[in-house]
Design an enzyme around this catalytic site. Structure first.
Site, PDB file in Angstrom:
ATOM      1  N   MET A 176      18.779 -36.410 -14.222  1.00  0.00           N
ATOM      2  CA  MET A 176      19.479 -37.633 -13.819  1.00  0.00           C
ATOM      3  C   MET A 176      18.527 -38.530 -13.043  1.00  0.00           C
ATOM      4  O   MET A 176      17.898 -38.115 -12.088  1.00  0.00           O
ATOM      5  CB  MET A 176      20.686 -37.286 -12.954  1.00  0.00           C
ATOM      6  N   CYS A 177      18.405 -39.773 -13.486  1.00  0.00           N
ATOM      7  CA  CYS A 177      17.611 -40.795 -12.806  1.00  0.00           C
ATOM      8  C   CYS A 177      18.431 -42.070 -12.754  1.00  0.00           C
ATOM      9  O   CYS A 177      19.476 -42.194 -13.395  1.00  0.00           O
ATOM     10  CB  CYS A 177      16.295 -41.050 -13.542  1.00  0.00           C
ATOM     11  N   GLY A 178      17.959 -43.032 -11.997  1.00  0.00           N
ATOM     12  CA  GLY A 178      18.628 -44.319 -11.928  1.00  0.00           C
ATOM     13  C   GLY A 178      17.680 -45.430 -12.332  1.00  0.00           C
ATOM     14  O   GLY A 178      16.518 -45.452 -11.914  1.00  0.00           O
ATOM     15  N   ARG A 226      20.902 -40.828  -7.499  1.00  0.00           N
ATOM     16  CA  ARG A 226      20.593 -40.437  -8.870  1.00  0.00           C
ATOM     17  C   ARG A 226      19.151 -39.943  -9.003  1.00  0.00           C
ATOM     18  O   ARG A 226      18.752 -39.461 -10.061  1.00  0.00           O
ATOM     19  CB  ARG A 226      20.824 -41.593  -9.842  1.00  0.00           C
TER      20      ARG A 226
END
Length: 301
Positions: A1-3, A32
């Site tokens: 999960m990244c933003g 995130r």
């Protein structure tokens, strides 16, 4: 999960607020990905003066006391005057030559440094740590310009280092940020290396960035390049790709990675979640939607 976040300003009256607005967007994505972050800013007159080629370097070992010596060394290699400044850990160089000319001179002086980005009007900053802390360290709130992209990282494919941070800015004025993973990146990396493409990390996102840059270098436009990426790469992803004049978003065929786009007469913005857009001026009147699978959404300055 990244933003991932991106902001493309249409109204010049908002240019002085680019850093403030982008920093707020990035901060909302901290949970995130809290291990590292990066930004690309187009058009800040301090970091990337108009009409100058610019290069952003990491891992140079240069401190404030060494700035003069660094500027003199690159000036000597270039045969012209080079300005140097430190933005937190990033050595930002600029000169009244093309970015490619400045990059070549810079590599001769700092052959082991990590090139975070290069191009006219472009500054790229990356760092390990909490995104909100990095935003403050960079002084992002004071930056201006017409476009910015950002990324908060939760590492899954490679080490938590500056070379693993996004954006990947591997072509002139080009940046790519990515939420997701490419399952066949090792195969594509080998294919790109076979045609002379060099890599700085083992990160799967860098493979996507190098692939897009390679397509653009062959004369394809960004929409065609991203359609080629969708046909070539396996995995789950939302991508934002920018250069100094354009801003494009695409998701994979399943579109399981979140993304939202908002558009007004004054700006276009995208983020992994709506909360990163909620503070933007006039968002209550924006057209807001989730991008469809494998549809390329692109805007030009």
């Amino acid at each position: 999960m990244c933003g991932i976040v991106g902001l493309h300003l249409r109204n010049p009256a908002l240019y002085p607020r680019l850093g403030e607005l982008l920093g707020g967007m990035l901060g909302e994505m901290q949970d995130r990905g809290a291990d590292s972050a990066g930004i690309a800013v187009y058009g800040d007159p301090t970091w990337s003066p108009a009409g100058h080629g610019c290069v952003s370097l990491l891992e140079t070992g240069i401190g404030v006391e060494g700035l003069g010596e660094a500027a003199a060394a690159v000036s000597g290699a270039l045969g012209g005057e080079v300005a140097a400044q430190l933005v937190d850990d990033t050595l930002q160089l600029s000169a009244q030559v093309t970015a490619e000319e400045l990059l070549a001179a810079t590599k001769g002086v700092f052959p082991q440094a990590l090139v975070a980005g290069f191009g006219e009007d472009l500054a790229v900053l990356k760092g390990v740590g909490a995104p909100r802390d990095l935003v403050e360290n960079w002084g992002l709130a004071g930056a201006s310009g017409w476009q910015g992209v950002g990324h908060t990282r939760m590492a899954t494919e490679s080490a938590v280092t500056p070379s693993g941070c996004h954006p990947y800015a591997v072509g002139p004025e080009q940046c790519l940020v990515h939420n997701g993973s490419f399952s066949n990146h090792a195969t594509i990396r080998r294919e790109l290396r076979a045609v002379g493409v060099e890599f700085d990390s083992q990160n799967d996102t860098e493979v996507g960035a190098r692939f897009v840059a390679h397509q653009l270098a062959q004369g394809k436009d960004i929409e065609t390049a991203l359609k080629e990426l969708c046909a070539t790469f396996d995995g789950f992803y939302t991508l934002l790709v920018s250069n100094r004049d354009s801003f494009a978003v695409v998701r994979d065929a399943i579109a399981c990675k979140p993304a939202v786009i908002a558009e007004t007469d004054d700006w276009v913005a995208m983020a992994s979640e709506y909360r990163a857009l909620a503070h933007l001026p006039g968002v209550e009147n924006a057209r807001i939607w989730e991008p469809e699978p494998e549809v390329v959404y692109a805007w030009t300055r």
